[in-house]
Design a protein around this motif. Structure first.
Motif, short mmCIF file in Angstrom:
data_model
loop_
_atom_site.label_atom_id
_atom_site.label_comp_id
_atom_site.label_asym_id
_atom_site.label_seq_id
_atom_site.Cartn_x
_atom_site.Cartn_y
_atom_site.Cartn_z
N GLN A 260 0.81 -1.22 0.00
CA GLN A 260 0.00 0.00 0.00
C GLN A 260 0.85 1.27 0.00
N CYS A 261 2.05 1.23 0.62
CA CYS A 261 2.88 2.43 0.72
C CYS A 261 4.22 2.28 -0.01
N ASN A 262 4.36 1.29 -0.87
CA ASN A 262 5.62 1.01 -1.57
C ASN A 262 6.76 0.76 -0.58
N ALA A 263 6.46 0.12 0.52
CA ALA A 263 7.43 -0.25 1.56
C ALA A 263 8.19 0.96 2.08
N SER A 264 7.50 2.10 2.23
CA SER A 264 8.15 3.28 2.78
C SER A 264 7.59 3.64 4.15
N GLY A 265 6.36 3.26 4.43
CA GLY A 265 5.73 3.61 5.69
C GLY A 265 4.99 4.94 5.63
N TRP A 266 5.02 5.63 4.50
CA TRP A 266 4.41 6.95 4.36
C TRP A 266 3.44 6.98 3.19
N VAL A 267 2.32 7.65 3.37
CA VAL A 267 1.33 7.89 2.31
C VAL A 267 0.91 9.35 2.37
N THR A 268 0.22 9.84 1.35
CA THR A 268 -0.26 11.21 1.39
C THR A 268 -1.36 11.31 2.44
N ALA A 269 -1.34 12.39 3.19
CA ALA A 269 -2.31 12.55 4.27
C ALA A 269 -3.73 12.76 3.74
N GLU A 270 -3.84 13.42 2.60
CA GLU A 270 -5.16 13.75 2.06
C GLU A 270 -5.87 12.54 1.47
N THR A 271 -5.17 11.78 0.63
CA THR A 271 -5.82 10.69 -0.08
C THR A 271 -5.47 9.31 0.45
N GLY A 272 -4.36 9.18 1.15
CA GLY A 272 -3.94 7.87 1.65
C GLY A 272 -3.28 7.01 0.60
N GLU A 273 -2.92 7.61 -0.53
CA GLU A 273 -2.29 6.87 -1.60
C GLU A 273 -0.77 6.91 -1.46
N ALA A 274 -0.13 5.90 -2.00
CA ALA A 274 1.34 5.85 -1.99
C ALA A 274 1.88 6.87 -2.99
N LEU A 275 2.99 7.50 -2.63
CA LEU A 275 3.64 8.44 -3.52
C LEU A 275 4.55 7.69 -4.47
N PRO A 276 4.73 8.20 -5.70
CA PRO A 276 5.75 7.61 -6.57
C PRO A 276 7.12 7.73 -5.91
N LEU A 277 8.00 6.80 -6.19
CA LEU A 277 9.28 6.75 -5.50
C LEU A 277 10.09 8.02 -5.68
N GLU A 278 10.05 8.65 -6.86
CA GLU A 278 10.82 9.88 -7.09
C GLU A 278 10.31 11.00 -6.19
N VAL A 279 9.01 11.11 -6.06
CA VAL A 279 8.41 12.15 -5.22
C VAL A 279 8.64 11.83 -3.75
N LEU A 280 8.56 10.56 -3.39
CA LEU A 280 8.76 10.15 -2.01
C LEU A 280 10.17 10.49 -1.53
N VAL A 281 11.16 10.24 -2.35
CA VAL A 281 12.54 10.55 -1.98
C VAL A 281 12.69 12.05 -1.73
N THR A 282 12.11 12.86 -2.58
CA THR A 282 12.19 14.32 -2.43
C THR A 282 11.49 14.76 -1.14
N GLN A 283 10.31 14.23 -0.88
CA GLN A 283 9.56 14.61 0.32
C GLN A 283 10.29 14.22 1.60
N LEU A 284 10.86 13.02 1.61
CA LEU A 284 11.59 12.58 2.79
C LEU A 284 12.86 13.39 2.99
N SER A 285 13.50 13.79 1.91
CA SER A 285 14.70 14.62 2.01
C SER A 285 14.34 15.99 2.57
N ILE A 286 13.25 16.58 2.14
CA ILE A 286 12.81 17.88 2.66
C ILE A 286 12.54 17.77 4.16
N ARG A 287 11.86 16.70 4.57
CA ARG A 287 11.56 16.52 5.99
C ARG A 287 12.82 16.28 6.81
N LEU A 288 13.76 15.53 6.27
CA LEU A 288 15.02 15.26 6.97
C LEU A 288 15.83 16.53 7.15
N GLN A 289 15.90 17.35 6.12
CA GLN A 289 16.65 18.61 6.21
C GLN A 289 16.03 19.54 7.24
#
Length: 106
Positions: free
Chosen positions: A39-68
């Protein structure tokens, strides 16, 4: 919406939520072993609004923004407080003591 050509100047930050299927662990317990959460592409994170998994390219960017952002907050919390006023004068070396040591007047 305004028309624009080319990519956005800044990456948009999405609200992320923990995956409801795996509860943010990225794996689901099977009968004999753990399986990657589909359901989450083995990342543990989904979009809060829809609950759908993010594409891997977008997920990497989002996690990097949060980490920074988290690293920046930790850096701000870890900085030592700068002494001002009498405390600063007391702690710094004024070279007025014997052998050019610190003289505090105590």
């Amino acid at each position: 919406m305004r028309k624009s050509h080319g990519p956005a100047f800044r990456a948009a930050q999405f609200d992320l939520a923990k995956c409801p299927a795996c509860r943010g662990k990225a794996v689901i317990t099977g009968v004999f072993h753990e399986l990657a959460c589909v359901q989450c592409n083995a990342s543990g994170w989904v979009t809060a609004e829809t609950g759908e998994a993010l594409p891997l390219e977008v997920l990497v960017t989002q996690l990097s923004i949060r980490l920074q952002a988290a690293e920046q907050r930790l850096e701000l919390l870890g900085r030592p407080a700068i002494a001002v006023g009498p405390e600063a004068q007391y702690n710094e070396n004024n070279r007025r003591g014997p052998g050019a040591t610190n003289y505090t007047g105590d």
